[in-house]
Write an enzyme that holds these catalytic residues in place. Structure first.
Site, short mmCIF file in Angstrom:
data_model
loop_
_atom_site.label_atom_id
_atom_site.label_comp_id
_atom_site.label_asym_id
_atom_site.label_seq_id
_atom_site.Cartn_x
_atom_site.Cartn_y
_atom_site.Cartn_z
N LYS A 1 0.58 8.32 6.46
CA LYS A 1 -0.62 8.84 5.80
C LYS A 1 -1.87 8.21 6.40
CE LYS A 1 -0.35 9.69 1.27
NZ LYS A 1 -0.21 11.12 1.03
N1 PMP Z 1 2.85 15.85 3.02
C1 PMP Z 1 1.57 15.44 2.96
C2 PMP Z 1 0.63 15.86 4.03
C3 PMP Z 1 1.16 14.64 1.88
O1 PMP Z 1 -0.10 14.22 1.81
C4 PMP Z 1 2.09 14.30 0.87
C5 PMP Z 1 1.66 13.47 -0.30
N2 PMP Z 1 1.83 12.10 -0.07
C6 PMP Z 1 3.43 14.73 1.00
C7 PMP Z 1 3.76 15.51 2.09
C8 PMP Z 1 4.47 14.33 0.02
O2 PMP Z 1 4.87 13.01 0.23
P1 PMP Z 1 5.39 12.09 -0.96
O3 PMP Z 1 6.56 12.80 -1.55
O4 PMP Z 1 5.79 10.82 -0.31
O5 PMP Z 1 4.29 11.96 -1.92
#
Ligand code: PMP
Length: 310
Positions: free
Chosen positions: A160
């Site tokens: 991220k």
């Molecule tokens: N893809 C993106 C681009 C995101 O920002 C998120 C949110 N964190 C997710 C997928 C989902 O990831 P997670 O399940 O770890 O929150």
């Protein structure tokens, strides 16, 4: 999503402070160049209102520290240390509602020049109230975006990275302005990657399918959780490339993520998915998902970090 107020206390420059004192200079490197990485974690108030159950906290802080490596950030904390600070911060704020926890590691010096080495790093964490980010009962309408998902050789997509979210924001706004709830992004190869802030699953002939972690997607923790639930429920799962036209003929689609939880998709590019209602496999996974986060599934208790409130 409604704009939210910060909870009263934040973690900033090594200590817990009132949130209105957690402020950076306008010349901060991360503000100029997007040289930060962040996490997004949910805490669910328990049924008795006595504690917050944080979902997969160690997994989230581990991914945060992995994202930090992409920007060569060094901090005096490891993943466990960040998790401990989050627990302290929840106790200090003592929210009586579901919260979203946002840890953020950023290049904090007032430096000119787009570089990563030799710049001081900081950790900041704040909390906001959060209910639904995307609908979980009413199926949403999505479009395939004309914006391609940022490629791993351009900005690391599996973590991220703050600056990379301009890519998500472009796709999200395009979809919203065209009257859709969210965007599905294809990667540079033209394969289905993910939504603007969530991973994607489709169902074809009873098999759950999701894009592989080499398809320029964020390595989602909810995605990984759902793969495990599917295994445990005996639902066949494939991690493989997904073509755009599979979205038009599959039986079910849902988005998943910390914010999105499990959000069923009813229409994609104007084509109805299945009968337009939440599909049976999506529903089964969603029921298990909510039972776990509410602490009603002893089998998955290890996914929750219980933070008692005073
Ligand atoms: N893809 C993106 C681009 C995101 O920002 C998120 C949110 N964190 C997710 C997928 C989902 O990831 P997670 O399940 O770890 O929150």
């Amino acid at each position: 999503m409604p704009r939210s107020e910060l909870l009263p206390y934040a973690f900033f420059e090594g200590q817990i402070v009132p949130s209105d004192q957690a402020k950076v200079s306008i010349a901060t490197h991360a503000l100029q160049y997007g040289t930060g990485v962040f996490g997004g974690i949910r805490g669910y108030l328990t049924a008795d209102g006595q504690a917050i159950n944080v979902f997969r906290l160690p997994d989230h802080t581990r991914r945060l520290m992995q994202s930090a490596r992409f920007i060569r950030a060094t901090l005096p904390y490891d993943a466990d240390g960040v998790a401990q600070i989050i627990v302290e911060l929840i106790k200090r704020n003592a929210p009586r509602f579901d919260v979203y926890i946002r840890p953020f590691i950023y290049k904090a010096d007032l430096e000119l020049g787009p570089k990563l080495r030799g710049i001081r790093d900081e950790l900041a964490i704040y909390l906001i109230p959060l209910q639904e980010y995307l609908p979980v009962t009413k199926p949403i309408r999505v479009m395939v975006s004309s914006w391609r998902r940022v490629e791993d050789n351009i900005i690391p997509s599996r973590g991220k990275v703050s600056g990379a979210y301009v890519n998500s924001a472009l796709a999200h706004d395009q979809a919203e302005e065209a009257g859709f709830d969210d965007a599905i992004m294809l990667n540079a190869e033209g394969k289905v990657a993910e939504a603007s802030g969530a991973n994607i699953f489709i169902v074809r002939n009873g098999t759950l399918i999701t894009s592989p972690i080499t398809a320029d997607i964020l390595e989602g923790i909810t995605r990984r959780t759902i793969i495990q639930y599917a295994h445990d429920l005996g639902i066949p799962v494939e991690e493989r490339e997904i073509d755009r036209t599979e979205l038009y003929i599959c039986d079910e689609i849902f988005l998943c993520g910390t914010g999105a939880q499990i959000s069923p998709v009813g229409v994609v590019d104007g084509r109805t998915v299945g009968n337009g209602e939440i599909g049976p496999i999506t529903k089964r996974l969603q029921e298990l998902f909510f039972a776990v986060v509410r602490g009603e599934e002893p089998r998955y208790q290890h996914f929750l970090t219980r933070v008692p409130l005073e």
